[in-house]
Design a protein around this motif. Structure first.
Motif, PDB file in Angstrom:
ATOM      1  N   ALA A   1      16.334   5.257  -3.023  1.00 25.45           N
ATOM      2  CA  ALA A   1      17.075   4.979  -1.571  1.00 25.45           C
ATOM      3  C   ALA A   1      15.965   5.104  -0.498  1.00 25.45           C
ATOM      4  CB  ALA A   1      18.095   6.178  -1.400  1.00 25.45           C
ATOM      5  N   MET A   2      14.808   5.728  -0.693  1.00 25.55           N
ATOM      6  CA  MET A   2      13.998   5.742   0.364  1.00 25.55           C
ATOM      7  C   MET A   2      13.278   4.210   0.534  1.00 25.55           C
ATOM      8  SD  MET A   2      13.976   8.863   0.906  1.00 25.55           S
ATOM      9  CE  MET A   2      15.371   9.642  -0.219  1.00 25.55           C
TER      10      MET A   2
ATOM     11  N   TYR B   1       3.236  10.244  -2.794  1.00 22.73           N
ATOM     12  CA  TYR B   1       3.446   9.357  -1.540  1.00 22.73           C
ATOM     13  C   TYR B   1       4.525   9.555  -0.570  1.00 22.73           C
ATOM     14  CZ  TYR B   1       0.918   6.904  -5.436  1.00 22.73           C
ATOM     15  OH  TYR B   1      -0.083   6.364  -6.425  1.00 22.73           O
ATOM     16  N   SER B   2       4.493   9.090   0.440  1.00 19.63           N
ATOM     17  CA  SER B   2       5.653   9.099   1.473  1.00 19.63           C
ATOM     18  C   SER B   2       5.597   8.330   2.462  1.00 19.63           C
ATOM     19  CB  SER B   2       5.681  10.475   2.171  1.00 19.63           C
ATOM     20  OG  SER B   2       4.461  10.792   2.947  1.00 19.63           O
ATOM     21  N   CYS B   3       6.686   7.929   3.129  1.00 20.32           N
ATOM     22  CA  CYS B   3       7.116   6.791   4.267  1.00 20.32           C
ATOM     23  C   CYS B   3       7.587   7.648   5.300  1.00 20.32           C
ATOM     24  CB  CYS B   3       7.896   6.045   3.758  1.00 20.32           C
ATOM     25  SG  CYS B   3       7.292   4.590   2.884  1.00 20.32           S
TER      26      CYS B   3
ATOM     27  N   HIS C   1      -3.345   2.489  -7.346  1.00 20.93           N
ATOM     28  CA  HIS C   1      -1.941   2.494  -6.478  1.00 20.93           C
ATOM     29  C   HIS C   1      -1.144   1.433  -6.560  1.00 20.93           C
ATOM     30  CE1 HIS C   1      -3.465   6.415  -5.664  1.00 20.93           C
ATOM     31  NE2 HIS C   1      -4.532   5.883  -4.879  1.00 20.93           N
ATOM     32  N   GLN C   2      -1.776   0.317  -6.135  1.00 14.90           N
ATOM     33  CA  GLN C   2      -1.086  -1.117  -6.103  1.00 14.90           C
ATOM     34  C   GLN C   2      -0.660  -1.575  -7.514  1.00 14.90           C
ATOM     35  OE1 GLN C   2      -2.508  -4.096  -3.393  1.00 14.90           O
ATOM     36  NE2 GLN C   2      -3.879  -2.513  -2.451  1.00 14.90           N
ATOM     37  N   GLY C   3      -1.486  -1.340  -8.481  1.00 17.86           N
ATOM     38  CA  GLY C   3      -1.152  -1.578  -9.762  1.00 17.86           C
ATOM     39  C   GLY C   3       0.051  -0.769 -10.226  1.00 17.86           C
ATOM     40  N   ALA C   4       0.114   0.447  -9.815  1.00 22.66           N
ATOM     41  CA  ALA C   4       1.324   1.423 -10.482  1.00 22.66           C
ATOM     42  C   ALA C   4       2.512   1.161  -9.543  1.00 22.66           C
ATOM     43  CB  ALA C   4       0.789   2.795 -10.153  1.00 22.66           C
ATOM     44  N   ILE C   5       2.692   0.807  -8.015  1.00 23.00           N
ATOM     45  CA  ILE C   5       3.839   0.634  -7.429  1.00 23.00           C
ATOM     46  C   ILE C   5       4.079  -0.907  -6.819  1.00 23.00           C
ATOM     47  CG2 ILE C   5       4.487   1.502  -5.300  1.00 23.00           C
ATOM     48  CD1 ILE C   5       3.137   3.947  -5.730  1.00 23.00           C
ATOM     49  N   PRO C   6       4.945  -1.445  -7.182  1.00 24.32           N
ATOM     50  CA  PRO C   6       5.257  -2.979  -6.761  1.00 24.32           C
ATOM     51  C   PRO C   6       5.666  -2.782  -5.367  1.00 24.32           C
ATOM     52  CG  PRO C   6       6.504  -2.308  -8.812  1.00 24.32           C
ATOM     53  CD  PRO C   6       5.999  -1.072  -8.160  1.00 24.32           C
ATOM     54  N   ASP C   7       5.333  -4.353  -4.582  1.00 27.75           N
ATOM     55  CA  ASP C   7       5.656  -4.173  -3.416  1.00 27.75           C
ATOM     56  C   ASP C   7       7.407  -4.057  -3.573  1.00 27.75           C
ATOM     57  OD1 ASP C   7       3.214  -5.057  -2.393  1.00 27.75           O
ATOM     58  OD2 ASP C   7       3.724  -7.154  -2.745  1.00 27.75           O
ATOM     59  N   GLY C   8       7.787  -3.436  -2.337  1.00 25.76           N
ATOM     60  CA  GLY C   8       9.136  -3.151  -1.996  1.00 25.76           C
ATOM     61  C   GLY C   8       9.589  -1.821  -2.458  1.00 25.76           C
ATOM     62  N   GLN C   9       8.526  -1.116  -3.477  1.00 23.19           N
ATOM     63  CA  GLN C   9       8.963   0.221  -3.812  1.00 23.19           C
ATOM     64  C   GLN C   9       7.917   1.062  -3.338  1.00 23.19           C
ATOM     65  OE1 GLN C   9       9.567  -0.160  -8.205  1.00 23.19           O
ATOM     66  NE2 GLN C   9      10.727  -1.814  -8.019  1.00 23.19           N
TER      67      GLN C   9
ATOM     68  N   CYS D   1       8.004   3.379  -0.974  1.00 24.46           N
ATOM     69  CA  CYS D   1       8.515   4.525  -0.309  1.00 24.46           C
ATOM     70  C   CYS D   1       9.064   5.524  -1.551  1.00 24.46           C
ATOM     71  CB  CYS D   1       9.746   4.380   0.539  1.00 24.46           C
ATOM     72  SG  CYS D   1       8.777   3.507   1.979  1.00 24.46           S
ATOM     73  N   SER D   2       9.484   4.937  -2.728  1.00 23.41           N
ATOM     74  CA  SER D   2       9.865   5.600  -3.809  1.00 23.41           C
ATOM     75  C   SER D   2       8.793   6.048  -4.803  1.00 23.41           C
ATOM     76  CB  SER D   2      11.202   4.910  -4.488  1.00 23.41           C
ATOM     77  OG  SER D   2      10.618   3.803  -5.174  1.00 23.41           O
ATOM     78  N   ALA D   3       7.549   5.359  -4.576  1.00 22.51           N
ATOM     79  CA  ALA D   3       6.514   5.725  -5.527  1.00 22.51           C
ATOM     80  C   ALA D   3       6.750   4.923  -6.734  1.00 22.51           C
ATOM     81  CB  ALA D   3       6.248   7.077  -5.682  1.00 22.51           C
TER      82      ALA D   3
END
Length: 231
Positions: A118-119, A224-226, A96-104, A106-108
């Motif tokens: 926008a999430m 994923y969700s915030c 998951h951490q490799g697929a989704i950068p910090d700051g993104q 909530c948008s997966a």
């Protein structure tokens, strides 16, 4: 003898238009149900909450002042809310951490060509009040089941109104085992089942984000969700 077909009057034309409109709506519903997946609905994910509060009145100008974070999300891409059940990535392979950068988060990772970007915007999103011991309810519309659900809560001191969400901001507070497809309470509306995950986040006060990772069972597809909350 020649035959001239009767001209269609206004009532006939209106009936044709109505029939066509009904057919289009029915097709949309069927396609939507076929593609249904799910999301956290309590505490509501950002995209689900915006749809729940404004989906029936998304053109109301009051949204801009009453719910400004949802307003900016509707302006950015209204399809994010109409497709509140489709915020997922495929073939993550558990990284998951490799697929989704910090700051993104909530948008997966700006999945679906950035539909949900926008999430990721920090701000005063509508927040659900929670006790430190709480339950996350997920609607699994398509009854995918789960290899696992993981629930995270932001660390004390993180400010979701000003800071983009990063992996280092999160603490794992709950994880399930395998949940079979169809396991859970039958959903009252929208179809599928409701899955409840018990969690605890001691020491938290004020605004936080509850972050969900749902590894579906039917394929390598991860939701994923915030969800914004106030402890």
């Amino acid at each position: 003898m020649s035959f001239t077909p009767p001209r269609r009057g206004p009532l006939t034309r209106r009936a044709t238009v109505v029939a066509s409109t009904v057919l289009m709506l029915l097709s949309t519903v069927l396609v939507g149900n076929a593609a249904a997946h799910g999301s956290a609905i309590d505490p509501a994910s950002r995209h689900y909450g915006c749809w729940e509060r404004w989906g029936s009145n998304f053109q109301d100008p009051a949204m801009q002042t009453e719910d400004p974070m949802c307003w900016q999300a509707w302006q950015a891409n209204s399809n994010a809310m109409w497709n509140w059940n489709g915020l997922y990535r495929t073939y993550v392979n558990g990284d998951h951490q490799g697929a989704i950068p910090d700051g993104q988060l909530c948008s997966a990772g700006q999945t679906q060509d950035g539909r949900y970007s926008a999430m990721d915007v920090p701000g005063e999103w509508h927040a659900t009040e929670l006790d430190n011991d709480f339950t996350v309810t997920v609607q699994d519309q398509a009854e995918h089941g789960a290899d696992y659900y993981r629930i995270y809560v932001t660390e004390q001191g993180y400010d979701p109104t000003t800071e983009p969400l990063g992996w280092d901001d999160l603490e794992l507070v709950a994880e399930t085992g395998v949940i079979a497809p169809g396991e859970g309470e039958t959903a009252g509306s929208g179809g599928g089942v409701l899955v409840e995950i018990e969690a605890s986040a001691p020491g938290r006060t004020g605004r936080h984000i509850v972050y969900m990772i749902w590894q579906a069972s039917h394929m390598d597809q991860v939701f994923y969700s915030c969800s914004d909350v106030i402890f």
